[in-house]
Scaffold this active site. Structure first.
Site, short mmCIF file in Angstrom:
data_model
loop_
_atom_site.label_atom_id
_atom_site.label_comp_id
_atom_site.label_asym_id
_atom_site.label_seq_id
_atom_site.Cartn_x
_atom_site.Cartn_y
_atom_site.Cartn_z
N LYS A 236 -16.16 -2.41 -0.40
CA LYS A 236 -14.87 -2.69 -1.04
C LYS A 236 -14.38 -4.02 -0.52
O LYS A 236 -14.76 -4.43 0.57
CB LYS A 236 -13.86 -1.58 -0.69
CG LYS A 236 -12.71 -1.50 -1.64
CD LYS A 236 -13.07 -0.77 -2.93
CE LYS A 236 -11.94 -0.81 -3.93
NZ LYS A 236 -12.19 0.05 -5.10
N ASP B 284 -10.47 -3.58 -9.39
CA ASP B 284 -9.67 -2.49 -8.84
C ASP B 284 -8.22 -2.91 -9.09
O ASP B 284 -7.97 -3.74 -9.98
CB ASP B 284 -9.97 -2.29 -7.34
CG ASP B 284 -9.36 -1.01 -6.76
OD1 ASP B 284 -9.95 0.07 -6.97
OD2 ASP B 284 -8.29 -1.06 -6.12
P1 NDP Z 1 -4.37 -1.54 -12.01
O1 NDP Z 1 -4.01 -2.73 -11.21
O2 NDP Z 1 -4.89 -1.70 -13.38
O3 NDP Z 1 -3.10 -0.56 -12.09
C1 NDP Z 1 -2.50 -0.04 -10.94
C2 NDP Z 1 -1.31 0.80 -11.33
O4 NDP Z 1 -0.84 1.49 -10.18
C3 NDP Z 1 -0.14 -0.02 -11.83
O5 NDP Z 1 0.58 0.75 -12.72
C4 NDP Z 1 0.67 -0.26 -10.55
O6 NDP Z 1 2.03 -0.49 -10.76
C5 NDP Z 1 0.47 1.05 -9.83
N1 NDP Z 1 0.57 0.81 -8.37
C6 NDP Z 1 -0.21 0.02 -7.62
N2 NDP Z 1 0.19 0.01 -6.35
C7 NDP Z 1 1.27 0.81 -6.31
C8 NDP Z 1 2.13 1.22 -5.28
N3 NDP Z 1 1.98 0.80 -4.02
N4 NDP Z 1 3.12 2.09 -5.60
C9 NDP Z 1 3.27 2.55 -6.88
N5 NDP Z 1 2.47 2.19 -7.89
C10 NDP Z 1 1.50 1.33 -7.61
O7 NDP Z 1 -5.38 -0.70 -11.10
P2 NDP Z 1 -6.44 0.42 -11.54
O8 NDP Z 1 -5.90 1.21 -12.67
O9 NDP Z 1 -7.74 -0.24 -11.67
O10 NDP Z 1 -6.52 1.32 -10.23
C11 NDP Z 1 -5.66 2.45 -10.01
C12 NDP Z 1 -6.26 3.35 -8.95
O11 NDP Z 1 -7.56 3.80 -9.40
C13 NDP Z 1 -6.50 2.73 -7.58
O12 NDP Z 1 -6.35 3.73 -6.59
C14 NDP Z 1 -7.97 2.32 -7.65
O13 NDP Z 1 -8.55 2.21 -6.37
C15 NDP Z 1 -8.54 3.52 -8.40
N6 NDP Z 1 -9.82 3.29 -9.04
C16 NDP Z 1 -9.99 2.28 -9.97
C17 NDP Z 1 -11.21 2.12 -10.56
C18 NDP Z 1 -11.42 1.13 -11.65
O14 NDP Z 1 -12.49 1.17 -12.27
N7 NDP Z 1 -10.48 0.26 -11.96
C19 NDP Z 1 -12.40 2.92 -10.16
C20 NDP Z 1 -12.09 4.01 -9.26
C21 NDP Z 1 -10.86 4.15 -8.71
P3 NDP Z 1 2.69 -1.90 -10.35
O15 NDP Z 1 2.32 -2.83 -11.47
O16 NDP Z 1 4.16 -1.64 -10.25
O17 NDP Z 1 2.11 -2.30 -9.02
#
Ligand code: NDP
Length: 453
Positions: A134, A174
């Site tokens: 990562k 991510d």
């Molecule tokens: P994105 O950046 O596309 O979206 C993240 C979302 O989560 C946004 O809505 C964001 O809101 C919110 N968020 C992030 N940090 C925080 C926080 N500290 N508190 C509250 N809300 C938060 O990311 P992904 O959708 O790609 O990833 C989401 C999760 O899925 C993560 O845990 C990631 O590790 C996991 N994941 C992703 C994969 C992928 O293929 N993309 C694969 C496997 C797991 P805001 O804009 O307000 O920050």
């Protein structure tokens, strides 16, 4: 989470945990992720004395390599900015290092190590030949211009490129790293190395080497996993009410697939609050608000008749059958879990990595909720990344339908592995034990076979 609130570990693994805490004293998320795995695998060690003799556990909790570097760049006002870059290459025993890059101001070594550690077992569970890693940066893309994001990505890659390669280490997206950032990062890698090495990055645009369904895969996969868990009980997602958190890549496609399978996803969120839409979240509008206009989630409610925005809260107070936390780590705590259980939740499928605190997981399990940990439930993303690597290597393109069918099959396999391992280790229905044990076994067998490296 404080360490004192964690349940006691079996004596066989406690010394390893104590060493991890002593060596990594300021890394609570990493300690939490290690604790969760160690809490499951004592019976595996008992059944395989070779794993103990070969010091598999002691080696596994120490990354093969961790890289931290300076990322200097100049903002639009001409000011110098300096961020910190990370890549933790945790395990390459099953294949090239594989795992996403996260750009978010909260990123630090602890978070990257917890994600890298989880990635080892998740990747093993997919059955594909990929190791665990990562990376990322404490850079905050929010509010930055496209030109600033490009300059940051180029500076980030100016250092990282030397550690990557299609047979060495293959990043993906991510939080904060989507198609736009991957384009800039890939472009700079190509420029520096003078190689069009498609297989060195996954999540690329479908017009230039990306695989169909990679964008959708994590969210789709988490929904497929929920459907698989219900399937064991002769039920399905059809007709269920679903709460989803987040509004990024994972959340958007979890909502979309839930609707396609006949469920209704009624929430989405970001760090400012959540929206409720009883008619079902309109995925096109959500994408427009978050991915095109790049606005806060409240803009969804103001553009959608009947929807409302709840400021500063999380969606776990809603009465739902299924919860799919898809935002970030530790976003669902014990009181959230109690509220969900009191409101009748039956299934939790983690789209995000480690979104439920250990206390929340304990509440779900005590209440008999079907709980799919992220390691298994969100493995569809990385599994489809491995499909992208295969297509790049073979210079092939598979259709959307073919790729989605493969994803569905992979999620069936991940579910079956976790389900079967839980039964084998005397904890039927416990997908935490099942996923950890099945992933650990695969990695440990390979580590024993390849000697003390
Ligand atoms: P994105 O950046 O596309 O979206 C993240 C979302 O989560 C946004 O809505 C964001 O809101 C919110 N968020 C992030 N940090 C925080 C926080 N500290 N508190 C509250 N809300 C938060 O990311 P992904 O959708 O790609 O990833 C989401 C999760 O899925 C993560 O845990 C990631 O590790 C996991 N994941 C992703 C994969 C992928 O293929 N993309 C694969 C496997 C797991 P805001 O804009 O307000 O920050």
């Amino acid at each position: 989470m404080s360490t004192s609130t964690l349940v006691a570990l079996p004596a066989a693994v406690q010394p390893v945990y104590d060493t991890v805490v002593a060596r990594n004293p300021h890394e609570p998320e990493f300690q939490q992720a290690v604790h969760e795995v160690l809490g499951s695998i004592a019976p595996v060690l008992e059944r395989h004395p070779k794993f103990v003799e070969a010091g598999v556990l002691e080696r596994m909790v120490e990354p093969e390599r961790q890289i931290m570097f300076r990322v200097p760049w100049v903002d639009d006002a001409g000011r110098l900015q300096v961020n910190r870059g990370f890549r933790v290459q945790f395990s390459s025993v099953l294949g090239p290092y594989k795992g996403g890059l996260r750009f978010h101001p909260s990123v630090n070594l602890s978070i990257i190590k917890f994600l890298g550690f989880e990635q080892i077992f998740k990747n093993a569970l997919t059955g594909q030949g990929i190791g665990g890693a990562k990376g990322g940066s404490d850079f905050d893309p929010r509010g930055r211009s496209e030109a600033e994001i490009m300059r940051f990505c180029q500076s980030f890659m100016n250092e990282l490129y030397r550690h990557l390669g299609e047979h060495t280490d293959v990043p993906a997206g991510d939080i904060g790293v989507g198609a736009r950032e991957i384009g800039f990062l890939f472009g700079q890698y190509r420029k520096i190395t003078n190689r069009h090495e498609s297989g060195m990055f996954t999540g690329k645009g479908v017009q230039w080497g990306g695989a169909e369904v990679r964008t959708e895969a994590t969210g789709y996969g988490a929904v497929f996993f929920a459907d698989e868990m219900l399937g064991v009980h002769g039920d399905s997602l059809a007709g269920k009410r679903v709460a989803v958190s987040g509004s990024g890549n994972v959340a958007i496609y979890a909502i979309s697939k839930a609707h396609q399978l006949g469920a209704t996803a009624v929430t989405a969120s970001d760090s400012s609050g959540f929206v409720v839409d009883e008619a079902g979240i309109d995925v096109d509008l959500l994408r427009q608000v978050k991915e095109v206009d790049r606005l806060r989630i409240s803009a969804y409610a103001s553009q959608r008749p009947g929807a409302r925005f709840v400021e500063g809260a999380r969606p776990w107070e809603m009465p739902v059958d299924v919860a799919i936390p898809s935002a970030t780590q530790n976003e669902l705590d014990e009181s959230d879990a109690r509220a969900l259980v009191a409101n009748g939740v039956r299934v939790v499928s983690e789209g995000a990595n480690m979104p439920s605190t250990p206390e929340a997981v304990a509440v779900f399990q005590a209440a008999g909720v079907l709980f799919g940990p992220g390691k298994a439930a969100n493995a569809g993303g990385v599994a489809t990344s491995a499909l992208e690597m295969s297509q790049n290597a073979a210079r092939q393109r598979w259709s959307f339908d073919d790729s989605e069918a493969r994803l569905r099959e992979i999620m069936r396999g991940v579910h079956a592995s976790a389900f079967e391992a839980a039964e084998r280790y005397g904890r039927p229905g416990d997908y935490v034990v099942g996923a950890n044990s099945a992933g650990f076994e695969r990695v440990a067998h390979a580590m024993v076979a390849q000697g003390v490296i």
